[in-house]
Every structure is written in structure tokens, then in C-alpha cells.
Design a protein around this motif. Structure first.
Motif, PDB file in Angstrom:
ATOM      1  N   LYS A 257       5.606  16.959   1.083  1.00 25.61           N
ATOM      2  CA  LYS A 257       4.890  15.712   0.829  1.00 25.61           C
ATOM      3  C   LYS A 257       5.320  14.640   1.825  1.00 25.61           C
ATOM      4  CE  LYS A 257       3.674  13.511  -3.488  1.00 25.61           C
ATOM      5  NZ  LYS A 257       3.934  13.524  -4.918  1.00 25.61           N
ATOM      6  N   LEU A 258       4.359  13.797   2.203  1.00 27.76           N
ATOM      7  CA  LEU A 258       4.653  12.613   3.014  1.00 27.76           C
ATOM      8  C   LEU A 258       4.184  11.392   2.245  1.00 27.76           C
ATOM      9  CD1 LEU A 258       3.474  13.611   6.588  1.00 27.76           C
ATOM     10  CD2 LEU A 258       5.766  12.838   6.009  1.00 27.76           C
ATOM     11  N   VAL A 259       5.007  10.383   2.172  1.00 26.95           N
ATOM     12  CA  VAL A 259       4.631   9.154   1.475  1.00 26.95           C
ATOM     13  C   VAL A 259       4.811   7.977   2.430  1.00 26.95           C
ATOM     14  CG1 VAL A 259       5.151   7.622  -0.463  1.00 26.95           C
ATOM     15  CG2 VAL A 259       5.330  10.100  -0.755  1.00 26.95           C
ATOM     16  N   THR A 260       3.786   7.133   2.498  1.00 26.99           N
ATOM     17  CA  THR A 260       3.854   5.928   3.327  1.00 26.99           C
ATOM     18  C   THR A 260       3.753   4.703   2.425  1.00 26.99           C
ATOM     19  OG1 THR A 260       2.694   7.134   5.062  1.00 26.99           O
ATOM     20  CG2 THR A 260       2.819   4.750   5.308  1.00 26.99           C
ATOM     21  N   ILE A 261       4.625   3.759   2.613  1.00 28.44           N
ATOM     22  CA  ILE A 261       4.596   2.516   1.830  1.00 28.44           C
ATOM     23  C   ILE A 261       4.603   1.340   2.802  1.00 28.44           C
ATOM     24  CG2 ILE A 261       5.732   1.162   0.020  1.00 28.44           C
ATOM     25  CD1 ILE A 261       7.317   3.716  -0.714  1.00 28.44           C
ATOM     26  N   VAL A 262       3.650   0.439   2.643  1.00 30.35           N
ATOM     27  CA  VAL A 262       3.628  -0.763   3.488  1.00 30.35           C
ATOM     28  C   VAL A 262       3.532  -1.997   2.595  1.00 30.35           C
ATOM     29  CG1 VAL A 262       2.391  -2.064   5.262  1.00 30.35           C
ATOM     30  CG2 VAL A 262       2.540   0.417   5.424  1.00 30.35           C
TER      31      VAL A 262
ATOM     32  N   VAL B  77       0.852  -1.193   0.000  1.00 34.53           N
ATOM     33  CA  VAL B  77       0.000   0.000   0.000  1.00 34.53           C
ATOM     34  C   VAL B  77       0.886   1.241   0.000  1.00 34.53           C
ATOM     35  CG1 VAL B  77      -1.718   1.299   1.311  1.00 34.53           C
ATOM     36  CG2 VAL B  77      -1.872  -1.188   1.188  1.00 34.53           C
ATOM     37  N   PHE B  78       0.576   2.159  -0.898  1.00 33.26           N
ATOM     38  CA  PHE B  78       1.287   3.439  -0.972  1.00 33.26           C
ATOM     39  C   PHE B  78       0.304   4.560  -0.625  1.00 33.26           C
ATOM     40  CE2 PHE B  78       3.124   0.632  -4.148  1.00 33.26           C
ATOM     41  CZ  PHE B  78       4.490   0.880  -4.126  1.00 33.26           C
ATOM     42  N   VAL B  79       0.709   5.472   0.224  1.00 31.24           N
ATOM     43  CA  VAL B  79      -0.113   6.655   0.507  1.00 31.24           C
ATOM     44  C   VAL B  79       0.754   7.889   0.355  1.00 31.24           C
ATOM     45  CG1 VAL B  79      -1.551   7.858   2.192  1.00 31.24           C
ATOM     46  CG2 VAL B  79      -1.506   5.361   2.169  1.00 31.24           C
ATOM     47  N   GLU B  80       0.290   8.847  -0.433  1.00 31.28           N
ATOM     48  CA  GLU B  80       1.023  10.101  -0.641  1.00 31.28           C
ATOM     49  C   GLU B  80       0.182  11.262  -0.154  1.00 31.28           C
ATOM     50  OE1 GLU B  80       3.351   9.488  -4.887  1.00 31.28           O
ATOM     51  OE2 GLU B  80       2.098  11.238  -4.515  1.00 31.28           O
ATOM     52  N   GLU B  81       0.769  12.105   0.636  1.00 35.20           N
ATOM     53  CA  GLU B  81       0.049  13.260   1.162  1.00 35.20           C
ATOM     54  C   GLU B  81       0.842  14.506   0.792  1.00 35.20           C
ATOM     55  OE1 GLU B  81      -1.225  12.600   5.234  1.00 35.20           O
ATOM     56  OE2 GLU B  81      -0.689  14.666   5.685  1.00 35.20           O
ATOM     57  N   THR B  82       0.224  15.426   0.050  1.00 35.39           N
ATOM     58  CA  THR B  82       0.947  16.626  -0.375  1.00 35.39           C
ATOM     59  C   THR B  82       0.508  17.820   0.456  1.00 35.39           C
ATOM     60  OG1 THR B  82       1.117  15.778  -2.618  1.00 35.39           O
ATOM     61  CG2 THR B  82       1.468  18.140  -2.333  1.00 35.39           C
ATOM     62  N   ARG B  83       1.484  18.439   1.101  1.00 37.61           N
ATOM     63  CA  ARG B  83       1.198  19.550   2.010  1.00 37.61           C
ATOM     64  C   ARG B  83       1.595  20.909   1.449  1.00 37.61           C
ATOM     65  NH1 ARG B  83       2.001  17.747   7.897  1.00 37.61           N
ATOM     66  NH2 ARG B  83       1.019  15.695   7.871  1.00 37.61           N
TER      67      ARG B  83
ATOM     68  N   VAL C 134      12.947   2.413  -1.825  1.00 34.34           N
ATOM     69  CA  VAL C 134      11.957   3.486  -1.709  1.00 34.34           C
ATOM     70  C   VAL C 134      12.260   4.579  -2.725  1.00 34.34           C
ATOM     71  CG1 VAL C 134      11.604   3.054   0.763  1.00 34.34           C
ATOM     72  CG2 VAL C 134      13.278   4.769   0.044  1.00 34.34           C
TER      73      VAL C 134
ATOM     74  N   ARG D 253       4.161   7.677  12.687  1.00 33.19           N
ATOM     75  CA  ARG D 253       3.318   7.329  11.539  1.00 33.19           C
ATOM     76  C   ARG D 253       3.634   5.937  11.037  1.00 33.19           C
ATOM     77  NH1 ARG D 253       0.973  10.862   7.560  1.00 33.19           N
ATOM     78  NH2 ARG D 253       0.545  12.813   8.589  1.00 33.19           N
TER      79      ARG D 253
ATOM     80  N   TRP E 231       5.335   0.987  -8.192  1.00 34.83           N
ATOM     81  CA  TRP E 231       6.316   0.008  -8.637  1.00 34.83           C
ATOM     82  C   TRP E 231       6.715  -0.839  -7.458  1.00 34.83           C
ATOM     83  CZ3 TRP E 231       7.989   3.954  -5.845  1.00 34.83           C
ATOM     84  CH2 TRP E 231       9.105   3.744  -5.048  1.00 34.83           C
TER      85      TRP E 231
END
Lengths: 153, 194
Positions: free
Chosen positions: B8-13, A10-16, B152, B66, A112
């Protein structure tokens, strides 16, 4: 046959911020990628129904659960696919879930996995957002104008 | 020094169930949190940069928390860790080295008594650069089953004036670990090595 998942990412991107301006609330995009065995690898198989039924990967089978998960989803789920080796980058197209013409939500997300897909595997992905692009300002149909009936406007 | 400007913050699991061998009910989890921040020193040589390490501490701690949340929320479940940085082309490798101290501080702040050094890597690169972050056991670097790594990267970062800072954690050994060496259950946990 149950789809045998080797790996789920799972990838989550948050742009601030963007161009030194705050993005408030932040925009968020997420993708889930599953790596499953390709039961048809290495040979020509005429009947692909095994994969459609069990792995839920092809278009109709994947769209239904995705719509249930996002509440409504009147619009076509935009999609892309390609062949590739491990580390292959896939750009998943994104559009508004209820109205494909919402211009602020034309977007994409790159995913990817360095070790996937191997020769006998398929990577399947879904992506969702809770927002459009950061700082959208090129006009067009806006979210507040969506009718949400035909999936387009 | 200014507060880090976070773009930006990116989380990868990753949940790994198998790699050709026995399929596990409980997957190995590997996770990363990446922060894309402005590099306040990009585009010039600045002699005095060390103060920025302190400014990075709150961000690091937020990233570590996080990451624990993304991996299930229990600090006690974390068994491996690593860190890294990618410096945009307007910066220098030394700017990436600023992450060593606050990255380690963040890991210990969030995990408590972690004895082992946090393995790390860094490089200069353009947007989309991938970084292979090394991972070892949090209490004993020589635990062979926990030698690991996670690749990453962020498609649109780092821009020339940015830094990508990374923390990585894992919940256990490689999925089919079987090459012997020091085992996690044999760790003494005194010197951070064995």
C-alpha cells in the motif's frame, strides 16, 4: 460569511497487494478534510442557516457539489458524524456512487487530524474511490450489473 | 535480497492557512508518503540484514518524487524534511533502522543539494500506530522556524510482518513562526547545521 478554512488535508491510499496477492489495477481511496470555524460553538443557536449556506457542510449542501464532481452519483452519499476532540478518528462510510447495493464497494475510510477539531471547530470530510475493496469475492450485485436509475441497483 | 513487496502507498497533504493568527493566502504545505511493505525479516532473528538498505533505494526515490508531486511538483519549493518507520510486531527496531540510509538517499536524490541531516524517528507498533515524524530545514538543522513535525499512520498497517516507511516534506516555516533563532534567509548552508 465565507467559510474560513484553517486547514485542508488530503489523504490518498493506493493498495497494490493484499494477502500476498497482487491487486491489479491497484484500488484507490481518497479523502479531503477541511477544518473550519464552528460559528455556533459554546452556545445554543436556533437558526443554523448561516452554516448551511456558507460552509456547505450539511447533507444537501455537500451532496450536490460532490455529485457534480464525480459525474452522476445516483446513490445516496452515505455519511457519518460524531463529536470529538483533536485526533478524533472518523470512519467515513463508502458505497458505490450510482448503486448503493454494489457489494464490492461497501467500504470505509478512516481519517484523522491530530490537531483537529479544536473546541470551536468542525471537521468536514468527503471521500471517493475509483474501485471497490481489494480482491472482492463475496458476491452480490456487481458493477457490471448496475442499472443506475434509482441509486440502489 | 528480494525487491520490497509493496502492499500500500498512502499520501497525505495538509494545507495550513492559519492557526488562530493572520490567515495566509498561500498555505504552508506539509506532506507525507507512506509505503507499507513486507518485512522480510519478521518472526526470527536474522544477523545479516544490511543488504536490504540497497533494495529500498528505488522505492525511496519513488516515494520522494511522489511527495514532491503531491506538494506542487517543484523540488525547489521544499524547505523541510523528515523520515520515519513503524515496525510491525513481528519485527525489531533494527528493521526500522534500515530506512535511515535509503530514506536519506531518496531525499537527496529527489531534492538535489540538501545539506542537513534528515531527522528521523521509529518505533514498533500495531496497525493504526501513529508516528510523529520530526521535520527540520533541508540545508541547516538549526533554522528554528522550520522545527516541525507531522503525525502519520495507516489504519490497517503495519501488520505483524510489515514495515511502514515514511517520508515527510514541508514547504516552509511553521504557520505563525515567531520565536527567533537562525532564520532561513541567514543560512550559510555549508555544514548542514547553520
Amino acid at each position: 460569511m465565507k467559510a474560513r478554512i484553517r486547514k485542508l488535508t488530503v489523504f490518498v491510499e493506493e493498495t497494490r497487494r493484499e494477502m500476498d496477492r497482487p491487486v491489479d489495477p491497484p484500488t484507490r481511496k481518497a479523502a479531503a478534510v477541511a477544518v473550519i470555524r464552528n460559528p455556533f460553538a459554546g452556545r445554543y443557536v436556533e437558526d443554523l442557516s448561516e452554516l448551511i449556506e456558507t460552509a456547505a457542510i450539511l447533507h444537501p449542501a455537500l451532496g450536490k457539489p460532490l455529485r457534480e464532481a464525480v459525474d452522476k452519483g445516483a446513490a445516496l452519499v452515505p455519511s457519518s458524524k460524531k463529536r470529538g476532540g483533536p485526533g478524533q478518528v472518523l470512519d467515513i462510510p463508502l458505497g458505490h456512487k450510482d448503486a448503493a447495493y454494489v457489494r464490492s464497494h461497501f467500504d470505509g475510510m478512516e481519517v484523522w487530524l491530530n490537531d483537529s477539531p479544536r473546541a470551536d471547530e468542525i471537521m468536514v470530510a468527503v471521500a471517493v474511490t475509483d474501485s471497490g475493496r481489494p480482491l472482492p469475492r463475496i458476491g452480490g450485485l456487481t458493477v457490471s450489473e448496475v442499472q443506475g436509475k434509482d441509486g440502489l441497483r | 535480497m528480494p525487491e520490497p513487496k509493496l502492499r500500500k502507498l498512502v499520501t497525505i497533504v495538509e494545507d495550513v492557512f492559519h492557526e488562530g493568527g493572520p490567515v495566509r493566502d498561500t498555505p504552508l504545505k506539509r506532506g507525507a508518503v507512506l509505503a507499507v511493505i513486507e518485512n522480510p525479516f519478521a518472526g526470527r532473528y536474522e544477523a545479516d540484514i544490511a543488504g536490504f538498505m540497497t533494495d529500498l533505494e528505488p522505492l525511496g526515490l519513488d516515494m520522494a518524487r511522489r511527495l514532491i508531486d503531491a506538494l506542487g511538483g517543484e523540488a525547489g519549493a521544499i524547505e523541510g524534511y523528515g523520515k520515519g518507520a513503524i515496525v510491525g510486531q513481528g519485527g525489531e527496531l533494527e528493521h526500522g533502522a534500515l530506512w535511515h540510509v535509503p530514506g536519506g538517499y531518496a531525499m537527496r536524490g529527489a531534492l538535489g543539494e540538501a545539506k542537513a541531516i534528515v531527522p528521523s524517528t521509529k518505533k514498533v507498533g500495531g496497525p493504526g500506530t501513529r508516528l510523529d515524524v520530526p521535520v527540520t530545514h533541508i540545508n541547516a538543522s538549526y533554522v528554528r522556524s522550520h522545527f516541525d513535525a507531522m503525525e502519520v499512520g495507516v489504519a490497517d498497517a503495519p501488520r505483524a510482518n510489515e514495515l511502514v516507511l515514511a517520508l515527510v516534506m514541508t514547504t516552509g516555516a511553521r504557520i505563525h513562526a515567531r520565536i527567533g533563532g537562525l532564520k532561513a534567509e541567514d543560512v550559510k548552508g555549508e555544514d548542514g547545521l547553520r
